[in-house]
Scaffold this active site. Structure first.
Site, PDB file in Angstrom:
ATOM      1  N   LYS A  11     -23.855  -4.814  -6.691  1.00 35.47           N
ATOM      2  CA  LYS A  11     -23.143  -4.961  -5.427  1.00 35.47           C
ATOM      3  C   LYS A  11     -22.503  -3.639  -4.979  1.00 35.47           C
ATOM      4  CE  LYS A  11     -22.345  -9.927  -6.022  1.00 35.47           C
ATOM      5  NZ  LYS A  11     -21.352 -11.044  -6.004  1.00 35.47           N
ATOM      6  N   TYR A  51     -25.919 -16.350   0.976  1.00 32.01           N
ATOM      7  CA  TYR A  51     -24.709 -17.058   0.555  1.00 32.01           C
ATOM      8  C   TYR A  51     -24.429 -18.287   1.421  1.00 32.01           C
ATOM      9  CZ  TYR A  51     -23.536 -13.357  -2.783  1.00 32.01           C
ATOM     10  OH  TYR A  51     -23.537 -12.487  -3.840  1.00 32.01           O
ATOM     11  N   PHE A  59     -13.236 -17.625   2.133  1.00 32.90           N
ATOM     12  CA  PHE A  59     -13.529 -16.231   1.815  1.00 32.90           C
ATOM     13  C   PHE A  59     -14.884 -15.760   2.328  1.00 32.90           C
ATOM     14  CE2 PHE A  59     -14.773 -18.791  -1.920  1.00 32.90           C
ATOM     15  CZ  PHE A  59     -16.109 -18.421  -2.068  1.00 32.90           C
ATOM     16  N   ARG A  87     -27.662 -14.286 -16.517  1.00 30.74           N
ATOM     17  CA  ARG A  87     -26.377 -14.943 -16.217  1.00 30.74           C
ATOM     18  C   ARG A  87     -25.407 -14.757 -17.387  1.00 30.74           C
ATOM     19  NH1 ARG A  87     -25.255 -16.647 -10.901  1.00 30.74           N
ATOM     20  NH2 ARG A  87     -23.721 -18.025 -11.851  1.00 30.74           N
ATOM     21  N   THR A  93     -18.293 -15.826 -12.858  1.00 32.75           N
ATOM     22  CA  THR A  93     -18.144 -15.376 -11.467  1.00 32.75           C
ATOM     23  C   THR A  93     -16.812 -14.663 -11.258  1.00 32.75           C
ATOM     24  OG1 THR A  93     -19.500 -17.217 -10.708  1.00 32.75           O
ATOM     25  CG2 THR A  93     -18.058 -16.169  -9.074  1.00 32.75           C
ATOM     26  N   ARG A 104     -19.550  -8.255 -15.827  1.00 33.66           N
ATOM     27  CA  ARG A 104     -18.363  -8.505 -14.995  1.00 33.66           C
ATOM     28  C   ARG A 104     -17.081  -8.332 -15.815  1.00 33.66           C
ATOM     29  NH1 ARG A 104     -20.988 -13.723 -11.882  1.00 33.66           N
ATOM     30  NH2 ARG A 104     -21.645 -12.670  -9.962  1.00 33.66           N
ATOM     31  N   ASN A 114     -17.329  -8.482  -7.463  1.00 30.78           N
ATOM     32  CA  ASN A 114     -17.599  -8.735  -8.877  1.00 30.78           C
ATOM     33  C   ASN A 114     -18.889  -8.114  -9.381  1.00 30.78           C
ATOM     34  OD1 ASN A 114     -19.373 -10.485  -7.705  1.00 30.78           O
ATOM     35  ND2 ASN A 114     -18.557 -12.348  -8.650  1.00 30.78           N
ATOM     36  N   HIS A 117     -24.961  -9.546  -8.735  1.00 32.67           N
ATOM     37  CA  HIS A 117     -25.509 -10.871  -8.435  1.00 32.67           C
ATOM     38  C   HIS A 117     -26.710 -11.125  -9.338  1.00 32.67           C
ATOM     39  CE1 HIS A 117     -27.324 -14.293  -6.370  1.00 32.67           C
ATOM     40  NE2 HIS A 117     -28.470 -13.645  -6.514  1.00 32.67           N
ATOM     41  N   GLU A 128     -35.131 -16.055  -3.859  1.00 33.71           N
ATOM     42  CA  GLU A 128     -34.417 -14.793  -3.621  1.00 33.71           C
ATOM     43  C   GLU A 128     -35.343 -13.580  -3.740  1.00 33.71           C
ATOM     44  OE1 GLU A 128     -30.990 -15.029  -6.250  1.00 33.71           O
ATOM     45  OE2 GLU A 128     -30.117 -16.656  -5.052  1.00 33.71           O
TER      46      GLU A 128
HETATM   47  P1  DAT Z   1     -22.193 -16.307  -8.666  1.00 37.84           P
HETATM   48  O1  DAT Z   1     -22.178 -14.977  -7.951  1.00 37.84           O
HETATM   49  O2  DAT Z   1     -21.619 -16.199 -10.058  1.00 37.84           O
HETATM   50  O3  DAT Z   1     -23.531 -16.984  -8.635  1.00 37.84           O
HETATM   51  P2  DAT Z   1     -21.364 -18.077  -6.509  1.00 37.84           P
HETATM   52  O4  DAT Z   1     -22.795 -18.188  -6.128  1.00 37.84           O
HETATM   53  O5  DAT Z   1     -20.563 -19.339  -6.644  1.00 37.84           O
HETATM   54  O6  DAT Z   1     -21.174 -17.276  -7.892  1.00 37.84           O
HETATM   55  O7  DAT Z   1     -20.577 -17.172  -5.455  1.00 37.84           O
HETATM   56  C1  DAT Z   1     -21.229 -16.057  -4.886  1.00 37.84           C
HETATM   57  C2  DAT Z   1     -20.208 -14.952  -4.696  1.00 37.84           C
HETATM   58  O8  DAT Z   1     -19.187 -15.354  -3.793  1.00 37.84           O
HETATM   59  C3  DAT Z   1     -19.475 -14.556  -5.971  1.00 37.84           C
HETATM   60  O9  DAT Z   1     -20.210 -13.672  -6.777  1.00 37.84           O
HETATM   61  C4  DAT Z   1     -18.234 -13.922  -5.422  1.00 37.84           C
HETATM   62  C5  DAT Z   1     -17.945 -14.774  -4.182  1.00 37.84           C
HETATM   63  N1  DAT Z   1     -16.993 -15.827  -4.533  1.00 37.84           N
HETATM   64  C6  DAT Z   1     -17.234 -16.981  -5.189  1.00 37.84           C
HETATM   65  N2  DAT Z   1     -16.126 -17.709  -5.354  1.00 37.84           N
HETATM   66  C7  DAT Z   1     -15.122 -16.994  -4.791  1.00 37.84           C
HETATM   67  C8  DAT Z   1     -13.720 -17.182  -4.617  1.00 37.84           C
HETATM   68  N3  DAT Z   1     -13.098 -18.275  -5.073  1.00 37.84           N
HETATM   69  N4  DAT Z   1     -13.015 -16.208  -3.974  1.00 37.84           N
HETATM   70  C9  DAT Z   1     -13.623 -15.102  -3.511  1.00 37.84           C
HETATM   71  N5  DAT Z   1     -14.960 -14.843  -3.625  1.00 37.84           N
HETATM   72  C10 DAT Z   1     -15.686 -15.784  -4.257  1.00 37.84           C
HETATM   73 MG    MG Z   2     -24.624 -17.660  -7.027  1.00 32.33          MG
END
Ligand code: DAT
Ligand code: MG
Length: 134
Positions: A11, A51, A59, A87, A93, A104, A114, A117, A128
């Site tokens: 990222k 997303y 957010f 993963r 996350t 991470r 973070n 991805h 993807e």
């Molecule tokens: P991951 O990236 O572990 O697959 P995700 O798909 O649930 O997790 O979310 C995608 C991204 O969105 C994540 O890497 C960071 C952001 N995100 C997720 N939950 C969040 C939160 N509670 N506050 C801020 N950003 C968040």
């Molecule tokens: Mg995800």
């Protein structure tokens, strides 16, 4: 275990902080193979589709702004159980929950930025990879 392909993206925060090499090193040391790799800036539409499962979250606008704030390094990574292996290597996350030794856990401090991805299922990996390299 089967040989799989997964979609990985370093990222904008990590690219900006010059962590690309260290993250790639961890991926390769884990025995996985980088099949494709490209540095690029994502457009807003691509991020919104990627997303879409988070579109109703408060957010979401800041997530889209962050993901378009600078270049990312996108990759196709292959190997035995590549999806779940990546993963595990990435960690949780929220970096506050990510174990030391994970990408991470070691490089990120904030769930808003973070570092990496990785696809969360084989099905999403295929979607993807097509989205970002098709
Ligand atoms: P991951 O990236 O572990 O697959 P995700 O798909 O649930 O997790 O979310 C995608 C991204 O969105 C994540 O890497 C960071 C952001 N995100 C997720 N939950 C969040 C939160 N509670 N506050 C801020 N950003 C968040
Ligand atoms: Mg995800």
């Amino acid at each position: 275990p089967a040989i799989e392909q997964t979609f990985i993206m370093i990222k904008p925060d990590a690219v900006r902080d010059r962590k690309t090499g260290q993250i790639i090193d961890r991926i390769e040391r884990s025995g996985l193979t980088i099949e494709k790799m490209e540095k690029c800036v994502l457009d807003e539409e691509t991020v919104k589709v990627h997303y879409a499962h988070l579109a109703d979250k408060p957010f979401f606008p800041s997530l889209v702004a962050f993901m378009t704030s600078g270049p990312v390094v996108k990759m196709v990574v292959s190997g035995l159980s590549a999806v779940s292996k990546m993963r595990t290597l990435m960690g949780a996350t929220n970096p506050l929950d990510a174990a030391p030794g994970t990408i991470r856990g070691d490089f990120a401090v904030d769930v808003n930025a973070n570092v990496i991805h990785g696809s969360d299922s084989l099905e999403n990996a295929a979607i993807e990879i097509e989205r970002f390299f098709g």
